[in-house]
Design a protein around this motif. Structure first.
Motif, short mmCIF file in Angstrom:
data_model
loop_
_atom_site.label_atom_id
_atom_site.label_comp_id
_atom_site.label_asym_id
_atom_site.label_seq_id
_atom_site.Cartn_x
_atom_site.Cartn_y
_atom_site.Cartn_z
N CYS A 15 -7.81 69.22 -74.44
CA CYS A 15 -7.37 68.42 -73.29
C CYS A 15 -5.84 68.47 -73.21
CB CYS A 15 -7.85 66.98 -73.41
SG CYS A 15 -9.65 66.84 -73.54
N PRO A 16 -5.28 69.58 -72.74
CA PRO A 16 -3.83 69.76 -72.78
C PRO A 16 -3.07 68.84 -71.84
CG PRO A 16 -4.89 71.55 -71.56
CD PRO A 16 -5.99 70.75 -72.19
N ARG A 17 -3.77 68.16 -70.92
CA ARG A 17 -3.11 67.23 -70.01
C ARG A 17 -3.11 65.79 -70.52
NH1 ARG A 17 -5.88 70.94 -66.92
NH2 ARG A 17 -4.66 72.06 -65.34
N LEU A 18 -3.58 65.59 -71.73
CA LEU A 18 -3.66 64.24 -72.29
C LEU A 18 -2.27 63.63 -72.44
CD1 LEU A 18 -5.87 62.30 -73.38
CD2 LEU A 18 -5.29 63.11 -75.67
N ARG A 19 -2.06 62.49 -71.77
CA ARG A 19 -0.74 61.84 -71.77
C ARG A 19 -0.71 60.58 -72.63
NH1 ARG A 19 -1.28 62.79 -66.18
NH2 ARG A 19 -1.54 60.56 -65.83
N ALA A 36 -6.65 62.49 -69.16
CA ALA A 36 -5.25 62.08 -69.26
C ALA A 36 -5.04 60.90 -70.20
CB ALA A 36 -4.70 61.72 -67.88
N SER A 37 -6.08 60.09 -70.43
CA SER A 37 -5.92 58.90 -71.26
C SER A 37 -7.18 58.65 -72.07
CB SER A 37 -5.62 57.68 -70.37
OG SER A 37 -5.59 56.49 -71.12
N VAL A 38 -6.99 58.37 -73.37
CA VAL A 38 -8.11 58.05 -74.26
C VAL A 38 -7.74 56.82 -75.08
CG1 VAL A 38 -9.49 58.78 -76.24
CG2 VAL A 38 -8.96 60.41 -74.42
N THR A 39 -8.64 55.85 -75.12
CA THR A 39 -8.48 54.65 -75.94
C THR A 39 -9.72 54.51 -76.83
OG1 THR A 39 -7.17 53.50 -74.26
CG2 THR A 39 -8.22 52.14 -75.96
N LEU A 40 -9.50 54.43 -78.13
CA LEU A 40 -10.59 54.22 -79.09
C LEU A 40 -10.25 53.00 -79.93
CD1 LEU A 40 -11.07 57.90 -80.36
CD2 LEU A 40 -12.30 56.76 -78.52
N SER A 41 -11.10 52.00 -79.89
CA SER A 41 -10.88 50.78 -80.66
C SER A 41 -12.14 50.45 -81.45
CB SER A 41 -10.53 49.62 -79.72
OG SER A 41 -10.34 48.42 -80.45
N GLY A 42 -11.98 50.24 -82.74
CA GLY A 42 -13.12 49.90 -83.58
C GLY A 42 -14.01 51.08 -83.90
N ALA A 44 9.79 64.89 -84.98
CA ALA A 44 9.27 66.06 -84.27
C ALA A 44 9.13 65.82 -82.77
CB ALA A 44 7.91 66.46 -84.85
N CYS A 45 8.83 64.56 -82.39
CA CYS A 45 8.60 64.22 -80.97
C CYS A 45 9.42 62.99 -80.60
CB CYS A 45 7.12 63.96 -80.72
SG CYS A 45 6.02 65.28 -81.24
N PRO A 46 10.73 63.13 -80.46
CA PRO A 46 11.59 61.96 -80.23
C PRO A 46 11.33 61.24 -78.91
CG PRO A 46 12.83 64.00 -79.99
CD PRO A 46 11.51 64.38 -80.56
N ARG A 47 10.75 61.93 -77.94
CA ARG A 47 10.50 61.31 -76.64
C ARG A 47 9.15 60.60 -76.56
NH1 ARG A 47 12.71 65.84 -72.29
NH2 ARG A 47 14.88 65.92 -73.08
N LEU A 48 8.35 60.75 -77.59
CA LEU A 48 7.03 60.13 -77.61
C LEU A 48 7.16 58.61 -77.79
CD1 LEU A 48 3.91 60.65 -77.74
CD2 LEU A 48 4.17 60.73 -80.22
N GLY A 69 -0.05 68.06 -78.95
CA GLY A 69 0.09 67.06 -77.89
C GLY A 69 1.28 67.33 -76.99
N CYS A 70 1.28 68.48 -76.35
CA CYS A 70 2.44 68.90 -75.55
C CYS A 70 2.73 67.93 -74.41
CB CYS A 70 2.20 70.30 -75.00
SG CYS A 70 1.92 71.55 -76.27
N ALA A 71 1.68 67.40 -73.78
CA ALA A 71 1.85 66.51 -72.63
C ALA A 71 1.84 65.04 -73.03
CB ALA A 71 0.75 66.77 -71.60
#
Length: 237
Positions: free
Chosen positions: A151-155, A129-135, A202-206, A177-179
């Motif tokens: 990962c279609p549930r990635l928020r 559901a969540s991915v963080t990549l730094s550096g 394309a994704c105004p709610r993002l 990125g549907c979700a």
């Protein structure tokens, strides 16, 4: 036997009398190395270590941690972060054609680690559901596009100081990125203002954040009479 070994054996004998739910709760307070050390003491605790329910969250502070066997990738994983804060990040973010032989040698030791790891995540962690990549200066658009597809549930996807991320990742977000509810592309110099505008349309709610990205100087191939003519034929980013 040494006193500390005797104490450790007594502790092991004691905790193995707990039920599985209690053992999982106990393991949840330990870091990855401690979990692995405890799992080596007996088959019962090793079985607890390999329970997917123990691994909903993984956080890595260096790329070398990705090569260890002290964690489990599985369908229970919901949150993943790889945050590498090292002087080597600066070397990773240098344009490839500007790197010296020594700098290329440094990068060659770790340049595929994050991408290879994320490919394993794509195969094993469909509920992420969540991915963080730094550096993570070598992670590519193709790798992130595959992550979004698998990962279609990635928020939430948060990228910081990832020099290889371009507008292609933004296009993959719009397509797959549907979700997705949150996207950060901070200090990603190869993301352009035009690409961000297209994604917002394309994704105004993002919930989109791009701190300094579009304001940074993007990579440019070195100009020569031949390369300059070739560049003029390329479509705008």
């Amino acid at each position: 036997i040494p006193g500390w070994v005797h104490s450790w054996l007594l502790l092991t004998m004691h905790i193995t009398q707990l039920n599985r739910e209690c053992l999982l709760h106990l393991f949840s307070f330990l870091d990855k190395d401690s979990r692995k050390s405890l799992a080596r003491t007996c088959s019962q605790l090793h079985d607890v270590f390999e329970d997917p329910a123990l691994w909903p969250l993984l956080h890595f502070r260096s790329l070398t941690e990705l090569k260890k066997d002290n964690f489990l990738l599985g369908p229970a994983l919901r949150s993943l972060s790889i945050c590498w804060h090292s002087s080597r990040v600066q070397v990773c973010n240098i344009e490839d054609w500007l790197k010296s032989t020594f700098q290329r040698s440094i990068c060659s030791r770790h340049e595929s680690l994050v991408s290879d790891f994320l490919l394993q995540v794509c195969d094993r962690c469909p509920n992420l559901a969540s991915v963080t990549l730094s550096g993570c200066g070598h992670v590519t658009d193709d790798c992130l596009a595959r992550l979004l597809r698998c990962c279609p549930r990635l928020r939430a996807l948060r990228l910081e100081n990832c020099a290889r991320v371009t507008n292609r990742t933004l296009a993959a977000v719009a397509a797959h990125g549907c979700a997705l509810q949150t996207l950060h592309v901070d200090f990603c110099r190869n993301v352009s203002a035009a690409g961000l505008r297209r994604l917002r349309a394309a994704c105004p709610r993002l919930a989109l954040r791009a701190e300094h990205s579009a304001a940074m100087i993007p990579d440019r191939l070195p100009r020569s009479p031949a390369s300059g003519a070739a560049l003029r034929k390329l479509p705008p980013r």
